[in-house]
Scaffold this motif. Structure first.
Motif, PDB file in Angstrom:
ATOM      1  N   ARG A   1       0.914  -1.282  -0.010  1.00 32.90           N
ATOM      2  CA  ARG A   1      -0.057   0.046  -0.053  1.00 32.90           C
ATOM      3  C   ARG A   1       0.873   1.197   0.094  1.00 32.90           C
ATOM      4  O   ARG A   1       0.555   2.149  -0.682  1.00 32.90           O
ATOM      5  N   LEU A   2       1.675   1.081   0.623  1.00 34.45           N
ATOM      6  CA  LEU A   2       2.962   2.462   0.642  1.00 34.45           C
ATOM      7  C   LEU A   2       3.565   2.702  -0.891  1.00 34.45           C
ATOM      8  O   LEU A   2       3.511   3.835  -1.084  1.00 34.45           O
ATOM      9  N   ARG A   3       3.737   1.544  -1.317  1.00 36.33           N
ATOM     10  CA  ARG A   3       4.176   1.526  -2.780  1.00 36.33           C
ATOM     11  C   ARG A   3       2.997   2.265  -3.741  1.00 36.33           C
ATOM     12  O   ARG A   3       3.642   3.192  -4.623  1.00 36.33           O
ATOM     13  N   ILE A   4       1.861   1.810  -3.652  1.00 37.18           N
ATOM     14  CA  ILE A   4       0.665   2.359  -4.256  1.00 37.18           C
ATOM     15  C   ILE A   4       0.802   3.967  -3.879  1.00 37.18           C
ATOM     16  O   ILE A   4       0.292   4.651  -4.930  1.00 37.18           O
ATOM     17  N   VAL A   5       0.717   4.479  -2.770  1.00 40.91           N
ATOM     18  CA  VAL A   5       0.678   5.803  -2.288  1.00 40.91           C
ATOM     19  C   VAL A   5       1.700   6.284  -3.038  1.00 40.91           C
ATOM     20  O   VAL A   5       1.557   7.613  -3.261  1.00 40.91           O
ATOM     21  N   ASP A   6       3.013   6.036  -3.060  1.00 41.64           N
ATOM     22  CA  ASP A   6       4.119   6.610  -3.567  1.00 41.64           C
ATOM     23  C   ASP A   6       4.037   6.855  -5.024  1.00 41.64           C
ATOM     24  O   ASP A   6       4.093   7.919  -5.558  1.00 41.64           O
TER      25      ASP A   6
ATOM     26  N   ARG B   1       3.717  10.384  -7.064  1.00 39.27           N
ATOM     27  CA  ARG B   1       4.583  10.708  -8.059  1.00 39.27           C
ATOM     28  C   ARG B   1       3.699  11.153  -9.451  1.00 39.27           C
ATOM     29  O   ARG B   1       4.020  11.936 -10.075  1.00 39.27           O
ATOM     30  N   GLN B   2       2.865  10.125  -9.687  1.00 41.06           N
ATOM     31  CA  GLN B   2       2.140  10.339 -10.981  1.00 41.06           C
ATOM     32  C   GLN B   2       0.882  10.797 -11.174  1.00 41.06           C
ATOM     33  O   GLN B   2       0.526  11.233 -12.125  1.00 41.06           O
ATOM     34  N   GLY B   3       0.283  11.330 -10.159  1.00 44.91           N
ATOM     35  CA  GLY B   3      -1.085  11.924  -9.938  1.00 44.91           C
ATOM     36  C   GLY B   3      -2.109  10.660 -10.280  1.00 44.91           C
ATOM     37  O   GLY B   3      -1.955   9.605 -10.236  1.00 44.91           O
ATOM     38  N   GLU B   4      -3.246  10.963 -10.831  1.00 46.02           N
ATOM     39  CA  GLU B   4      -4.355  10.131 -11.016  1.00 46.02           C
ATOM     40  C   GLU B   4      -3.918   9.152 -12.056  1.00 46.02           C
ATOM     41  O   GLU B   4      -3.268   9.483 -13.118  1.00 46.02           O
ATOM     42  N   THR B   5      -3.899   7.881 -11.935  1.00 45.88           N
ATOM     43  CA  THR B   5      -3.397   6.787 -12.789  1.00 45.88           C
ATOM     44  C   THR B   5      -4.500   5.826 -13.007  1.00 45.88           C
ATOM     45  O   THR B   5      -5.100   5.513 -11.795  1.00 45.88           O
TER      46      THR B   5
END
Length: 81
Positions: free
Chosen positions: A2-7, A11-15
């Motif tokens: 989940r931390l990787r998803i939040v990161d 960085r990328q905004g809406e994805t």
């Protein structure tokens, strides 16, 4: 995870959700579980357009409640991985 998803969202905004689980190398069902947890705790917002689903970080709302916390956590993602 989940931390990787939040990161990634920071960085990328809406994805698109499919881009996220492909980038992280996890299954769609595994990603859906993590998206649900993040959505229920108020960190992300998911949107649907047809069959396409996207996620975005609710950083403005989160920073309003917990100023600086999200940035402090994200600044240390590499050391936590």
């Amino acid at each position: 995870m989940r931390l990787r998803i939040v990161d990634l969202l920071a960085r990328q905004g809406e994805t698109e959700c499919s881009v996220i689980y492909n980038a992280l190398g996890i299954s769609k069902s595994n990603a859906s579980h993590h998206f649900r947890v993040l959505r229920e705790c108020g960190l992300i917002l998911r949107t649907h357009q047809g069959q396409q689903q996207s996620a975005r970080l609710r950083s403005d709302e989160f920073d309003e409640r917990f100023p600086g916390l999200l940035r402090a956590v994200l600044d240390n993602v590499d050391s936590a991985a």
